[in-house]
Design a protein around this motif. Structure first.
Motif, PDB file in Angstrom:
ATOM      1  N   GLU A   1       0.857  -1.070  -0.119  1.00  0.00           N
ATOM      2  CA  GLU A   1       0.098   0.015  -0.181  1.00  0.00           C
ATOM      3  C   GLU A   1       1.016   1.149  -0.136  1.00  0.00           C
ATOM      4  O   GLU A   1       2.231   1.364   0.777  1.00  0.00           O
TER       5      GLU A   1
ATOM      6  N   LYS B   1       0.595   5.080  -0.308  1.00  0.00           N
ATOM      7  CA  LYS B   1      -0.318   6.176   0.595  1.00  0.00           C
ATOM      8  C   LYS B   1       0.559   7.714   0.065  1.00  0.00           C
ATOM      9  O   LYS B   1       1.488   8.204   1.336  1.00  0.00           O
TER      10      LYS B   1
ATOM     11  N   VAL C   1      -2.454   6.729  -7.227  1.00  0.00           N
ATOM     12  CA  VAL C   1      -1.950   6.214  -7.510  1.00  0.00           C
ATOM     13  C   VAL C   1      -2.522   5.290  -8.681  1.00  0.00           C
ATOM     14  O   VAL C   1      -4.163   4.840  -7.854  1.00  0.00           O
TER      15      VAL C   1
ATOM     16  N   GLN D   1      -2.169   0.130  -8.100  1.00  0.00           N
ATOM     17  CA  GLN D   1      -1.960  -0.626  -6.134  1.00  0.00           C
ATOM     18  C   GLN D   1      -1.382  -1.574  -6.096  1.00  0.00           C
ATOM     19  O   GLN D   1      -0.626  -1.692  -5.339  1.00  0.00           O
TER      20      GLN D   1
ATOM     21  N   CYS E   1       2.118  -2.156  -7.166  1.00  0.00           N
ATOM     22  CA  CYS E   1       3.923  -2.101  -6.504  1.00  0.00           C
ATOM     23  C   CYS E   1       4.425  -2.754  -5.702  1.00  0.00           C
ATOM     24  O   CYS E   1       3.410  -3.638  -4.866  1.00  0.00           O
TER      25      CYS E   1
END
Lengths: 69, 246
Positions: free
Chosen positions: A3, A5, A42, A45, A48
């Motif tokens: 994740e 952010k 993003v 996701q 990643c």
């Protein structure tokens, strides 16, 4: 799933994270933050790899990264 | 979920005062990370001079002293001699350290005072509006060298690391750049090494960080990184100039 952010209250929209992301999953958005900067969103996701490139180069420390299961 | 990266807690939870894309805030952030990794948040004193670096007074959450222009090494000398167990460091720009504060930094380095100097070099005076600094590159435009710096009248870029490495007393002298993630990690390791040397009672440590100034160079943040790779770093070679075991 890893994740990423982006904190829009800290971001100044310099675009370093977008440039250095090896998977190219960050993109400068079209919405201004409360400070008036275009901050990155993003786009994928799941792609990643939690390499921390974006968090390492971000001058403001506006990006937080968490590694998933 | 395992948190891999979180913002350090010893800087304020707000935007820094620096321009978008300015690597001053990155230098501050990685220094804050090193301070936290060494668990020195409650045991460190930062001495800030005048310049863009002064904006740290509003950004850091550690003990700080503001000093006169260029005199941070002199103030830090006093602070460190009174408080021997604290982690003392200064954070200075190039107009501050290499121009007005040249006597202070060289004298402090020559005495081998036991603190760390972090030198942010963007080869221009940032806060005052982009005048020529001693570190300005040959041919680089600034508000006081509008046709580019001419060595015949204004001299050549001053390399502080090489200058300080010639002295006997300094224990660790190194130059790093912050233009990409790999170099940021190297710089962080260098700052950590300097702090550890100081905490072990080693002596004077000096870390130069090459940064940009998108506003006064008149470039976008990303173009300023390219400018650094193509122009600044060839003139200021990166590397460790002195590393004495303590």
């Amino acid at each position: 799933m890893n994740e990423v952010k982006v904190n829009d209250k800290l971001c100044k929209g310099c675009g370093y994270c977008v440039h250095y992301c090896p998977k190219k999953i960050l993109e400068l958005g079209k919405v201004r933050s409360s400070k008036g900067h275009f901050y990155p969103a993003v786009t994928d996701q799941e792609a990643c790899i939690a390499c921390l490139m974006c968090a390492t180069i971000c001058p403001e420390g506006a990006i937080e990264v968490a590694k998933g299961e | 979920m395992e948190q891999l990266y979180k913002r350090p807690k010893c800087i304020q939870p707000m935007q820094s005062g620096y321009c978008p894309g300015c690597l001053h805030s990155l230098a501050t952030r990685i220094t804050a990370e090193v301070v936290e990794e060494l668990e020195q948040q409650n045991n460190c004193i930062l001495v800030l001079p005048v310049g863009c670096s002064t904006m740290g007074l509003l950004y850091w959450k550690i003990d700080m002293v503001g000093s006169a222009h260029g005199r941070a090494p002199a103030v830090a000398t006093g602070v460190k001699r009174c408080s021997k167990n604290s982690l003392v460091f200064t954070y200075q720009g190039d107009g501050d350290l290499a121009a007005i504060g040249l006597a202070e930094i060289l004298s402090a380095a020559n005495r081998g005072e036991n603190y760390t100097v972090l030198f942010a070099n963007n080869s221009i005076y940032g806060m005052t509006g982009g005048q020529m600094a001693p570190t300005t590159l040959e041919g680089q435009k600034s508000t006081t060298t509008q046709k580019g710096r001419d060595p015949l009248t204004t001299g050549y870029p001053m390399r502080m690391c090489e200058l300080i490495a010639t002295l006997d007393a300094p224990k660790y002298v190194a130059r790093f750049s912050l233009h990409d993630p790999a170099n940021v990690r190297k710089a962080k390791a260098g700052i950590k090494k300097a702090f550890e040397t100081q905490l072990a009672g080693g002596g004077f440590t000096f870390v130069e960080l090459m940064i940009n100034c998108p506003t006064n160079w008149g470039l976008t943040p990303l173009d300023s990184l390219t400018y650094m790779v193509e122009n600044t770093i060839p003139v200021f070679p990166l590397g460790v100039y002195k590393d004495v075991e303590v």
